[in-house]
Design an enzyme around this catalytic site. Sequence first.
Site, PDB file in Angstrom:
ATOM      1  N   TRP A   1       0.874  -1.011   0.029  1.00 51.84           N
ATOM      2  CA  TRP A   1       0.068   0.171   0.035  1.00 51.84           C
ATOM      3  C   TRP A   1       0.949   1.495   0.173  1.00 51.84           C
ATOM      4  O   TRP A   1       0.251   1.764  -1.435  1.00 51.84           O
ATOM      5  CB  TRP A   1      -1.359  -0.195   1.259  1.00 51.84           C
TER       6      TRP A   1
ATOM      7  N   TYR B   1       1.495   3.896  -3.138  1.00 49.84           N
ATOM      8  CA  TYR B   1       0.564   5.232  -2.605  1.00 49.84           C
ATOM      9  C   TYR B   1       2.544   6.267  -3.152  1.00 49.84           C
ATOM     10  O   TYR B   1       1.339   7.236  -3.907  1.00 49.84           O
ATOM     11  CB  TYR B   1       0.500   5.192  -1.586  1.00 49.84           C
TER      12      TYR B   1
ATOM     13  N   ASP C   1      -6.091  -0.635  -0.215  1.00 45.58           N
ATOM     14  CA  ASP C   1      -6.811   0.325   0.237  1.00 45.58           C
ATOM     15  C   ASP C   1      -8.207  -0.156   1.628  1.00 45.58           C
ATOM     16  O   ASP C   1      -9.030  -0.465   0.023  1.00 45.58           O
ATOM     17  CB  ASP C   1      -7.017   1.890  -0.119  1.00 45.58           C
TER      18      ASP C   1
END
Length: 507
Positions: free
Chosen positions: A437, A441, A457
């Site tokens: 994650w 990101y 997410d």
Amino acid sequence: MNNKAENRRTALQPENAVHPEQARGQQYYKALCARDRRFDGVFFTGVLTTGIYCRPVCGVKTPRAASCRFFHSAAAAEHAGFRPCLRCRPELAPYALQQNLAHRIWHQIAEGALNQQSLEAYAAKAGLSSRQIRRVLLQEFGVSPVELAQTQRLLFAKKLLQETAMPVTDIAFAAGFGSLRRLNALFAERYQMTPGSVRRARQHHPESIVLRLAYRPPYDWEAVIRYLAFRAIPGVETVTVSGTDSAYRRTVSLSGHQGSICVKHDAAKSQLILEVTNTLTPVLFPLMARVREQFDLEASPLQIADNLGNDPLIAPLVSAHPGWRVPGAFDHFELAVRAVLGQQISVAGATTIAGRLVQRFGTALDQQKTQFLFPSPQTISAASVSDIAALGMPGKRAQTLIALAQFASHGGLVRKPGDTLEICAARLCELPGIGPWTAHYVAMRALRFTDAFPEGDLGLQKSLATLKQAAGAELPVLKCSAAETLAAAEQWRPWRAYAAMLLWQFG
């Protein structure tokens, strides 16, 4: 026009120019006639009868097709002997957002990669040979790295001449020239004029410089500014959300120069207005590139919308929110730290801790200690785990921040031209406390991978479930699994990052 330029123009090679009789040339000529903003920055038109090249949105009378030559870059047009139009100003055009190796090299050189180092030094950092870089650029754009760098320097100098009251000597150095003599010589060779002849009368701002940055409309400024406001780091960023008066302000430290910037929106001209303190004049070239990246000005919104709109599941969101963007990051390390701080806590909680981090380790810019520079990777690397953890986080997360700072100090957050999404994500995941994650990101917002997608997410999973329910699907749970989210996102390639931002903001 001099003989050298005339010879270049008459000896154009097919790979350098796209002629009207070819299929793509016909498409470009139609876009030129329609002044189609989707193609702004995608190609430039050289007009044989005038010796000038323009953006496809130029307001001059459309030339005959037989008089047009189309180029994929301003550098290729200038290599062929054309001069930039003083009306549409090619230096304002957004870049073409592409992901192949040639375009990534082009972006970095266009943003000043050769201004402070040789081609060989840049090639070594990029993990390529200088010969390979020359070959790739010649094949794709028909110009050498040096010619590309010179064109971008000239266009940036022209921009400063037309938009600011800076002394010409300061402009020469800010644009990456080693001397005023070199700027004058190249202006005479390429444009057949002096720098002073393109200067426009401008109001002098003694403490700041104002520049304009163009984009391809539509642009959902309000969505971008709201996204940044919710995540603004206290002491570093200040975001005002107030309709036409909305503004983004932040402190800046770049190559040893400190100051601040302010970004506003001019919807009527499809431009952002960038105000920069005079202390940052020596680094205007890379600073402007960072702002363009942070506000995603190179995106082709209609192309992205056409692609994502093919999926009936997400199509209603696409049509309801034209011009959305993936907000980037002015500083890669700053964004990566924010991503780590946001693990398993709310956005508001991460913002609070980020503010404490700045107060503890940042550098104050004023005596009242209301404005701070975000702490550098070197500063965080030298901090103790206990000092960082005392700000309100677990010890393991503090260790992650130190490892991330060490990683950044050694260039780990610099995207090389040959790096893929998989390579960059894997490097980040090797750090303790960073999983898929966080890696994706960071890849989305800092490293600018358009296909990055953090399928784990929770917000994405819930938004996708809501879309499926709205489409008539019966789901026993309120969220989709990571596997289901990843499967649904296959149809969104290569724009999964834009789909993720659409789901986060509006899903």
